[in-house]
Design an enzyme around this catalytic site. Structure first.
Site, PDB file in Angstrom:
ATOM      1  N   ASP A 237       0.838  -1.198   0.000  1.00 39.92           N
ATOM      2  CA  ASP A 237       0.000   0.000   0.000  1.00 39.92           C
ATOM      3  C   ASP A 237       0.875   1.251   0.000  1.00 39.92           C
ATOM      4  OD1 ASP A 237      -2.420  -1.310  -0.065  1.00 39.92           O
ATOM      5  OD2 ASP A 237      -2.582  -1.442   2.111  1.00 39.92           O
ATOM      6  N   GLY A 238       2.008   1.179   0.726  1.00 42.21           N
ATOM      7  CA  GLY A 238       2.939   2.313   0.775  1.00 42.21           C
ATOM      8  C   GLY A 238       3.447   2.659  -0.624  1.00 42.21           C
TER       9      GLY A 238
ATOM     10  N   ASN B  37      -4.516   8.615   1.885  1.00 42.83           N
ATOM     11  CA  ASN B  37      -4.803   8.005   3.190  1.00 42.83           C
ATOM     12  C   ASN B  37      -5.278   9.033   4.212  1.00 42.83           C
ATOM     13  OD1 ASN B  37      -4.343   5.310   2.807  1.00 42.83           O
ATOM     14  ND2 ASN B  37      -2.305   5.274   3.738  1.00 42.83           N
ATOM     15  N   GLU B  38      -4.383   9.970   4.537  1.00 46.08           N
ATOM     16  CA  GLU B  38      -4.710  10.925   5.589  1.00 46.08           C
ATOM     17  C   GLU B  38      -3.714  12.070   5.652  1.00 46.08           C
ATOM     18  OE1 GLU B  38      -1.615   9.124   6.393  1.00 46.08           O
ATOM     19  OE2 GLU B  38      -3.032   7.675   7.198  1.00 46.08           O
TER      20      GLU B  38
ATOM     21  N   ARG C 280      -6.403  20.105  22.661  1.00 46.95           N
ATOM     22  CA  ARG C 280      -5.050  20.040  23.234  1.00 46.95           C
ATOM     23  C   ARG C 280      -4.662  18.566  23.276  1.00 46.95           C
ATOM     24  NH1 ARG C 280      -7.442  24.016  26.133  1.00 46.95           N
ATOM     25  NH2 ARG C 280      -6.279  25.947  26.451  1.00 46.95           N
TER      26      ARG C 280
ATOM     27  N   ASP D 143      -1.719  15.390  21.403  1.00 48.53           N
ATOM     28  CA  ASP D 143      -0.571  15.086  20.530  1.00 48.53           C
ATOM     29  C   ASP D 143      -0.814  15.550  19.100  1.00 48.53           C
ATOM     30  OD1 ASP D 143       0.683  14.010  22.635  1.00 48.53           O
ATOM     31  OD2 ASP D 143       0.773  11.940  21.880  1.00 48.53           O
TER      32      ASP D 143
ATOM     33  N   ALA E 260      -4.306  11.261  21.418  1.00 48.16           N
ATOM     34  CA  ALA E 260      -4.068  11.531  22.835  1.00 48.16           C
ATOM     35  C   ALA E 260      -4.462  12.945  23.256  1.00 48.16           C
ATOM     36  CB  ALA E 260      -2.595  11.275  23.164  1.00 48.16           C
TER      37      ALA E 260
HETATM   38  P1  NAP Z   1       5.329   2.797   6.788  1.00 47.22           P
HETATM   39  O1  NAP Z   1       5.429   3.267   8.189  1.00 47.22           O
HETATM   40  O2  NAP Z   1       6.502   2.195   6.113  1.00 47.22           O
HETATM   41  O3  NAP Z   1       4.102   1.745   6.650  1.00 47.22           O
HETATM   42  C1  NAP Z   1       2.866   1.950   7.191  1.00 47.22           C
HETATM   43  C2  NAP Z   1       2.024   0.679   7.107  1.00 47.22           C
HETATM   44  O4  NAP Z   1       0.681   1.105   6.772  1.00 47.22           O
HETATM   45  C3  NAP Z   1       2.435  -0.344   6.070  1.00 47.22           C
HETATM   46  O5  NAP Z   1       2.284  -1.635   6.613  1.00 47.22           O
HETATM   47  C4  NAP Z   1       1.432  -0.113   4.945  1.00 47.22           C
HETATM   48  O6  NAP Z   1       1.171  -1.283   4.184  1.00 47.22           O
HETATM   49  C5  NAP Z   1       0.196   0.245   5.734  1.00 47.22           C
HETATM   50  N1  NAP Z   1      -0.814   0.980   4.988  1.00 47.22           N
HETATM   51  C6  NAP Z   1      -0.652   2.034   4.142  1.00 47.22           C
HETATM   52  N2  NAP Z   1      -1.854   2.413   3.673  1.00 47.22           N
HETATM   53  C7  NAP Z   1      -2.781   1.593   4.224  1.00 47.22           C
HETATM   54  C8  NAP Z   1      -4.183   1.507   4.127  1.00 47.22           C
HETATM   55  N3  NAP Z   1      -4.883   2.358   3.392  1.00 47.22           N
HETATM   56  N4  NAP Z   1      -4.816   0.557   4.866  1.00 47.22           N
HETATM   57  C9  NAP Z   1      -4.138  -0.302   5.644  1.00 47.22           C
HETATM   58  N5  NAP Z   1      -2.806  -0.269   5.774  1.00 47.22           N
HETATM   59  C10 NAP Z   1      -2.138   0.677   5.081  1.00 47.22           C
HETATM   60  O7  NAP Z   1       4.828   4.070   5.925  1.00 47.22           O
HETATM   61  P2  NAP Z   1       4.483   4.212   4.395  1.00 47.22           P
HETATM   62  O8  NAP Z   1       4.576   2.873   3.709  1.00 47.22           O
HETATM   63  O9  NAP Z   1       5.221   5.369   3.849  1.00 47.22           O
HETATM   64  O10 NAP Z   1       2.945   4.596   4.524  1.00 47.22           O
HETATM   65  C11 NAP Z   1       2.532   5.808   5.067  1.00 47.22           C
HETATM   66  C12 NAP Z   1       1.299   5.498   5.867  1.00 47.22           C
HETATM   67  O11 NAP Z   1       1.683   4.909   7.095  1.00 47.22           O
HETATM   68  C13 NAP Z   1       0.513   6.696   6.266  1.00 47.22           C
HETATM   69  O12 NAP Z   1      -0.373   7.122   5.270  1.00 47.22           O
HETATM   70  C14 NAP Z   1      -0.207   6.191   7.511  1.00 47.22           C
HETATM   71  O13 NAP Z   1      -1.522   5.733   7.222  1.00 47.22           O
HETATM   72  C15 NAP Z   1       0.596   5.007   7.968  1.00 47.22           C
HETATM   73  N6  NAP Z   1       1.019   5.195   9.351  1.00 47.22           N
HETATM   74  C16 NAP Z   1       0.438   4.406  10.285  1.00 47.22           C
HETATM   75  C17 NAP Z   1       0.742   4.569  11.626  1.00 47.22           C
HETATM   76  C18 NAP Z   1       0.085   3.680  12.642  1.00 47.22           C
HETATM   77  O14 NAP Z   1      -0.663   2.770  12.241  1.00 47.22           O
HETATM   78  N7  NAP Z   1       0.316   3.904  13.918  1.00 47.22           N
HETATM   79  C19 NAP Z   1       1.659   5.546  12.022  1.00 47.22           C
HETATM   80  C20 NAP Z   1       2.221   6.347  11.037  1.00 47.22           C
HETATM   81  C21 NAP Z   1       1.880   6.161   9.700  1.00 47.22           C
HETATM   82  P3  NAP Z   1       2.216  -1.933   3.172  1.00 47.22           P
HETATM   83  O15 NAP Z   1       3.160  -2.729   4.025  1.00 47.22           O
HETATM   84  O16 NAP Z   1       1.369  -2.781   2.300  1.00 47.22           O
HETATM   85  O17 NAP Z   1       2.911  -0.839   2.423  1.00 47.22           O
END
Ligand code: NAP
Length: 266
Positions: free
Chosen positions: A45-46, A122-123, A148, A150, A185
């Site tokens: 997805d990333g 995504n967001e 107020r 995070d 938070a």
């Molecule tokens: P990353 O930190 O390397 O990976 C984030 C994880 O989120 C990966 O496992 C990715 O899946 C999964 N993901 C991305 N889009 C998704 C979706 N629409 N539904 C379910 N899972 C999804 O970061 P990145 O690959 O650059 O992706 C950025 C995304 O990380 C942001 O958009 C945010 O949604 C997410 N993120 C999540 C958290 C958390 O859950 N606490 C914290 C920060 C950011 P793949 O392994 O298939 O790529």
């Protein structure tokens, strides 16, 4: 038809990318990295998030397909074993397009009437550069609360299974044109109060954040992190643009949710 392929960059994804490229060229499709009709993302997805941002200025012309080389994804829903089937489908079948809503983020600055606009698949999140984030939250132009905590996360329906889910937000079906605001938070006690629940806004409502004291923020848009100074307001709403996925077979969203979070064995 013109196509492009993006890869996560690991050897498995690269091998698959080269294989698909060769097959598609054999079918007389044209490789065009700048103006593809179809972009195939190989990785997760990333990887599709990166592809989306690469082609975000031509969303009405480029449709996306995701192949996953890791675990099942929400955007990447083809497996490597299916690529021959996928290549034939891309080359021979008129595809169905399904559209998902996107988030529009407009950041306005205190001086010069400047603004920047982003689209998120995504967001988008807002955090303070230092210390607690303090911002006034307006919904549809009306003061709603002083937040107020995070930070705040505003997600699309298809992004609701990502960061938003980790924050306790609801999973939204991508046929709903809506955005979701989730708290990170929040501080809640006898002095400070926030609603404490995720909010889901329809496409004719906006959510605007306004600084209370410090005007500098760390804003993320999908995988991108940006520092914004002298911010006057950050406005979120459902974007007019949509992402288009090329579909060759049904793969219902709730089945993907089940297979990703419950079990993929049955
Ligand atoms: P990353 O930190 O390397 O990976 C984030 C994880 O989120 C990966 O496992 C990715 O899946 C999964 N993901 C991305 N889009 C998704 C979706 N629409 N539904 C379910 N899972 C999804 O970061 P990145 O690959 O650059 O992706 C950025 C995304 O990380 C942001 O958009 C945010 O949604 C997410 N993120 C999540 C958290 C958390 O859950 N606490 C914290 C920060 C950011 P793949 O392994 O298939 O790529």
């Amino acid at each position: 038809m013109k196509f492009a392929i993006t890869s996560k960059g690991d050897s498995r994804s690269n091998t698959l990318m080269h294989k698909m490229r060769t097959y598609l060229l054999d079918f007389d499709l044209e490789y065009d990295e700048d103006q593809p009709d179809i972009c195939i993302s190989v990785g997760g997805d990333g990887t599709l998030l990166y592809a989306f941002h690469r082609y975000s200025s031509r969303l009405d012309k480029t449709a996306f397909i995701g192949v996953h080389t890791g675990h099942l994804g929400f955007y990447a829903d083809w497996v490597p074993e299916e690529i021959e089937k996928l290549v034939i489908a891309v080359a021979k079948t008129p595809y169905q397009v399904i559209e998902y809503p996107l988030l529009e983020v407009i950041i306005r600055y205190q001086h010069g009437g400047r603004e920047t606009r982003y689209l998120a698949l995504n967001e988008s999140t807002v955090k303070s550069v230092e210390g607690t984030l303090v911002m006034d939250v307006e919904i549809r132009g009306q003061h709603f609360e002083r937040f107020r905590g995070d930070g705040l996360c505003v997600s699309t329906p298809s992004g609701s299974t990502a960061y938003n889910k980790a924050l306790g937000g609801a999973i939204l079906h991508p046929s709903l044109r809506a955005i979701q605001v989730a708290e990170m938070a929040s501080i809640n006690n006898r002095v400070f109060r926030t609603v404490g629940s995720p909010l889901i806004l329809p496409d004719h409502h906006t959510c605007t954040l306004k600084p209370v004291n410090r005007p500098d923020f760390q804003v993320t848009v999908d995988h991108l992190t940006l520092l914004h100074k002298d911010v006057k307001s950050i406005q979120f709403r459902v974007a007019d643009e949509k992402i288009r996925f090329a579909r060759f077979r049904p793969f219902p969203f709730w089945k993907r949710v089940h297979d990703s979070f419950i079990s993929d064995s049955d």
